[in-house]
Structures are given as structure tokens and as C-alpha cells.
Design a protein around this motif. Structure first.
Motif, PDB file in Angstrom:
ATOM      1  N   PHE A  13       2.609   6.638  -2.143  1.00  0.00           N
ATOM      2  CA  PHE A  13       3.701   5.738  -2.489  1.00  0.00           C
ATOM      3  C   PHE A  13       4.951   6.287  -1.846  1.00  0.00           C
ATOM      4  CE2 PHE A  13       6.869   3.810  -5.322  1.00  0.00           C
ATOM      5  CZ  PHE A  13       6.409   2.497  -5.326  1.00  0.00           C
ATOM      6  N   ASP A  14       5.543   5.549  -0.960  1.00  0.00           N
ATOM      7  CA  ASP A  14       6.741   5.902  -0.208  1.00  0.00           C
ATOM      8  C   ASP A  14       6.338   6.477   1.146  1.00  0.00           C
ATOM      9  OD1 ASP A  14       9.402   5.979   0.414  1.00  0.00           O
ATOM     10  OD2 ASP A  14       9.889   7.688  -0.832  1.00  0.00           O
ATOM     11  N   VAL A  15       7.044   6.085   2.151  1.00  0.00           N
ATOM     12  CA  VAL A  15       6.773   6.514   3.521  1.00  0.00           C
ATOM     13  C   VAL A  15       7.200   7.972   3.683  1.00  0.00           C
ATOM     14  CG1 VAL A  15       7.369   6.115   5.943  1.00  0.00           C
ATOM     15  CG2 VAL A  15       7.051   4.183   4.399  1.00  0.00           C
ATOM     16  N   PHE A  16       6.369   8.764   4.327  1.00  0.00           N
ATOM     17  CA  PHE A  16       6.767  10.124   4.650  1.00  0.00           C
ATOM     18  C   PHE A  16       6.515  10.368   6.129  1.00  0.00           C
ATOM     19  CE2 PHE A  16       2.498  10.151   3.033  1.00  0.00           C
ATOM     20  CZ  PHE A  16       1.790  11.070   3.783  1.00  0.00           C
ATOM     21  N   GLU A  17       7.402  11.128   6.743  1.00  0.00           N
ATOM     22  CA  GLU A  17       7.436  11.286   8.199  1.00  0.00           C
ATOM     23  C   GLU A  17       6.154  11.892   8.782  1.00  0.00           C
ATOM     24  OE1 GLU A  17       9.915  10.067  10.020  1.00  0.00           O
ATOM     25  OE2 GLU A  17      10.866   9.398   8.166  1.00  0.00           O
ATOM     26  N   MET A  18       5.468  12.728   8.045  1.00  0.00           N
ATOM     27  CA  MET A  18       4.327  13.440   8.597  1.00  0.00           C
ATOM     28  C   MET A  18       3.009  12.684   8.465  1.00  0.00           C
ATOM     29  SD  MET A  18       5.359  17.331   7.553  1.00  0.00           S
ATOM     30  CE  MET A  18       3.884  17.989   8.264  1.00  0.00           C
ATOM     31  N   ALA A  19       3.041  11.468   7.983  1.00  0.00           N
ATOM     32  CA  ALA A  19       1.803  10.709   7.786  1.00  0.00           C
ATOM     33  C   ALA A  19       1.021  10.563   9.086  1.00  0.00           C
ATOM     34  CB  ALA A  19       2.116   9.342   7.191  1.00  0.00           C
ATOM     35  N   ASP A  20       1.714  10.383  10.195  1.00  0.00           N
ATOM     36  CA  ASP A  20       1.032  10.222  11.478  1.00  0.00           C
ATOM     37  C   ASP A  20       0.395  11.512  11.969  1.00  0.00           C
ATOM     38  OD1 ASP A  20       1.529   7.486  11.816  1.00  0.00           O
ATOM     39  OD2 ASP A  20       3.514   7.872  12.648  1.00  0.00           O
ATOM     40  N   LEU A  21       0.787  12.638  11.407  1.00  0.00           N
ATOM     41  CA  LEU A  21       0.246  13.922  11.850  1.00  0.00           C
ATOM     42  C   LEU A  21      -1.013  14.342  11.098  1.00  0.00           C
ATOM     43  CD1 LEU A  21       3.614  15.873  12.145  1.00  0.00           C
ATOM     44  CD2 LEU A  21       2.361  14.686  13.949  1.00  0.00           C
ATOM     45  N   VAL A  26      -3.983   7.257   6.332  1.00  0.00           N
ATOM     46  CA  VAL A  26      -3.087   7.203   5.181  1.00  0.00           C
ATOM     47  C   VAL A  26      -2.606   5.765   5.020  1.00  0.00           C
ATOM     48  CG1 VAL A  26      -0.952   8.053   4.151  1.00  0.00           C
ATOM     49  CG2 VAL A  26      -2.298   9.565   5.614  1.00  0.00           C
ATOM     50  N   THR A  27      -2.726   5.245   3.817  1.00  0.00           N
ATOM     51  CA  THR A  27      -2.168   3.939   3.485  1.00  0.00           C
ATOM     52  C   THR A  27      -1.009   4.186   2.534  1.00  0.00           C
ATOM     53  OG1 THR A  27      -4.314   2.868   3.724  1.00  0.00           O
ATOM     54  CG2 THR A  27      -2.641   1.697   2.433  1.00  0.00           C
ATOM     55  N   VAL A  28       0.146   3.635   2.875  1.00  0.00           N
ATOM     56  CA  VAL A  28       1.370   3.903   2.124  1.00  0.00           C
ATOM     57  C   VAL A  28       1.945   2.597   1.589  1.00  0.00           C
ATOM     58  CG1 VAL A  28       3.708   4.815   2.302  1.00  0.00           C
ATOM     59  CG2 VAL A  28       1.871   5.915   3.565  1.00  0.00           C
ATOM     60  N   VAL A  29       2.371   2.613   0.329  1.00  0.00           N
ATOM     61  CA  VAL A  29       3.135   1.507  -0.247  1.00  0.00           C
ATOM     62  C   VAL A  29       4.600   1.839   0.018  1.00  0.00           C
ATOM     63  CG1 VAL A  29       3.728   0.237  -2.328  1.00  0.00           C
ATOM     64  CG2 VAL A  29       1.399   1.116  -2.024  1.00  0.00           C
ATOM     65  N   ALA A  30       5.232   1.080   0.882  1.00  0.00           N
ATOM     66  CA  ALA A  30       6.615   1.342   1.271  1.00  0.00           C
ATOM     67  C   ALA A  30       7.561   0.419   0.509  1.00  0.00           C
ATOM     68  CB  ALA A  30       6.776   1.130   2.773  1.00  0.00           C
ATOM     69  N   TYR A  31       8.752   0.928   0.221  1.00  0.00           N
ATOM     70  CA  TYR A  31       9.754   0.142  -0.488  1.00  0.00           C
ATOM     71  C   TYR A  31      11.136   0.621  -0.075  1.00  0.00           C
ATOM     72  CZ  TYR A  31      10.286   4.273  -3.385  1.00  0.00           C
ATOM     73  OH  TYR A  31      10.526   5.548  -3.804  1.00  0.00           O
ATOM     74  N   ASP A  32      12.152  -0.152  -0.426  1.00  0.00           N
ATOM     75  CA  ASP A  32      13.540   0.180  -0.102  1.00  0.00           C
ATOM     76  C   ASP A  32      14.133   0.981  -1.270  1.00  0.00           C
ATOM     77  OD1 ASP A  32      16.255   0.255   0.447  1.00  0.00           O
ATOM     78  OD2 ASP A  32      16.412  -1.879   0.922  1.00  0.00           O
ATOM     79  N   ALA A  33      14.214   2.299  -1.110  1.00  0.00           N
ATOM     80  CA  ALA A  33      14.716   3.169  -2.173  1.00  0.00           C
ATOM     81  C   ALA A  33      16.171   2.842  -2.527  1.00  0.00           C
ATOM     82  CB  ALA A  33      14.586   4.629  -1.767  1.00  0.00           C
ATOM     83  N   ASP A  34      16.968   2.440  -1.554  1.00  0.00           N
ATOM     84  CA  ASP A  34      18.356   2.060  -1.838  1.00  0.00           C
ATOM     85  C   ASP A  34      18.408   0.853  -2.773  1.00  0.00           C
ATOM     86  OD1 ASP A  34      19.320   4.116  -0.222  1.00  0.00           O
ATOM     87  OD2 ASP A  34      19.534   2.814   1.532  1.00  0.00           O
ATOM     88  N   PRO A  59      14.354  -5.849 -23.021  1.00  0.00           N
ATOM     89  CA  PRO A  59      14.205  -5.210 -21.705  1.00  0.00           C
ATOM     90  C   PRO A  59      13.979  -6.265 -20.634  1.00  0.00           C
ATOM     91  CG  PRO A  59      12.832  -4.121 -23.340  1.00  0.00           C
ATOM     92  CD  PRO A  59      13.388  -5.356 -23.984  1.00  0.00           C
ATOM     93  N   ARG A  60      14.482  -5.976 -19.446  1.00  0.00           N
ATOM     94  CA  ARG A  60      14.296  -6.880 -18.310  1.00  0.00           C
ATOM     95  C   ARG A  60      13.374  -6.236 -17.296  1.00  0.00           C
ATOM     96  NH1 ARG A  60      20.160  -8.157 -16.359  1.00  0.00           N
ATOM     97  NH2 ARG A  60      20.645  -6.250 -17.445  1.00  0.00           N
ATOM     98  N   ARG A  61      12.663  -7.058 -16.605  1.00  0.00           N
ATOM     99  CA  ARG A  61      11.768  -6.580 -15.553  1.00  0.00           C
ATOM    100  C   ARG A  61      12.362  -6.975 -14.209  1.00  0.00           C
ATOM    101  NH1 ARG A  61       5.406  -8.037 -14.675  1.00  0.00           N
ATOM    102  NH2 ARG A  61       5.271  -7.030 -12.660  1.00  0.00           N
ATOM    103  N   THR A  62      12.375  -6.045 -13.299  1.00  0.00           N
ATOM    104  CA  THR A  62      12.822  -6.350 -11.948  1.00  0.00           C
ATOM    105  C   THR A  62      11.761  -5.852 -10.974  1.00  0.00           C
ATOM    106  OG1 THR A  62      14.626  -6.109 -10.357  1.00  0.00           O
ATOM    107  CG2 THR A  62      14.197  -4.225 -11.759  1.00  0.00           C
ATOM    108  N   VAL A  63      11.521  -6.615  -9.942  1.00  0.00           N
ATOM    109  CA  VAL A  63      10.483  -6.275  -8.964  1.00  0.00           C
ATOM    110  C   VAL A  63      11.140  -6.086  -7.606  1.00  0.00           C
ATOM    111  CG1 VAL A  63       8.374  -7.072  -7.832  1.00  0.00           C
ATOM    112  CG2 VAL A  63       8.765  -7.589 -10.253  1.00  0.00           C
ATOM    113  N   VAL A  64      10.881  -4.943  -7.014  1.00  0.00           N
ATOM    114  CA  VAL A  64      11.397  -4.646  -5.678  1.00  0.00           C
ATOM    115  C   VAL A  64      10.274  -4.928  -4.677  1.00  0.00           C
ATOM    116  CG1 VAL A  64      12.314  -2.834  -4.179  1.00  0.00           C
ATOM    117  CG2 VAL A  64      12.934  -2.888  -6.591  1.00  0.00           C
ATOM    118  N   PRO A  65      10.576  -5.657  -3.618  1.00  0.00           N
ATOM    119  CA  PRO A  65       9.542  -5.960  -2.628  1.00  0.00           C
ATOM    120  C   PRO A  65       8.955  -4.683  -2.014  1.00  0.00           C
ATOM    121  CG  PRO A  65      11.476  -7.323  -2.254  1.00  0.00           C
ATOM    122  CD  PRO A  65      11.855  -6.297  -3.285  1.00  0.00           C
TER     123      PRO A  65
END
Length: 74
Positions: A13-21, A26-34, A59-65
Motif C-alpha cells: 500500500f503506497d508507492v515506494f521508489e525501490m519497487a522496480d529494484l 510488486v502490486t501497489v495500491v497507490a493514492y494521493d497522500a496530500d 461519523p462521516r466516511r470519505t473515500v480517496v481515489p
């Protein structure tokens, strides 16, 4: 990660720079942390701004793409 049997893969979960190495796919779930931070801050500020004399909002639910990123391995 050398020495892993064929057919081994990694999910993250989350892109990391060394995945290609890595030697395994590796399958990554990427999202906009900002965006996660912005939404969390908005929810917190909304909760702080609530009038304590009124009933608390539910409580409210919010979904980030998200999107999937596939790395084939080195």
C-alpha cells in the motif's frame, strides 16, 4: 529478496521508489497522500467547529481515489 521461489509476489500500500529494484513482482495500491491529509484536516476542523450544545454529528466516511500499479520485478 533473492532466493524466493518462483510464483512469489508482493502486494503493498503506497508507492515506494525501490519497487522496480525487487526481484519479485510488486502490486501497489497507490493514492494521493496530500489529499488524504487535506480530507483528514477538513474532518478534524469540522468536528472542532461543532457547537458542543448540539448533538454530535455521526461519523462521516470519505473515500480517496486509488489506483493499482504493477511492477514486474528486476
Amino acid at each position: 529478496m533473492r532466493g524466493l521461489r518462483s510464483g512469489t509476489a508482493l502486494a503493498a500500500f503506497d508507492v515506494f521508489e525501490m519497487a522496480d529494484l525487487l526481484d519479485v513482482p510488486v502490486t501497489v495500491v497507490a493514492y494521493d497522500a496530500d489529499e488524504v491529509g487535506r480530507r483528514a484536516a477538513r474532518l478534524l476542523l469540522d468536528r472542532i467547529a461543532e457547537n458542543p450544545a448540539t448533538p454530535q454529528q455521526p461519523p462521516r466516511r470519505t473515500v480517496v481515489p486509488t489506483h493499482i500499479v504493477h511492477h514486474t520485478g528486476a
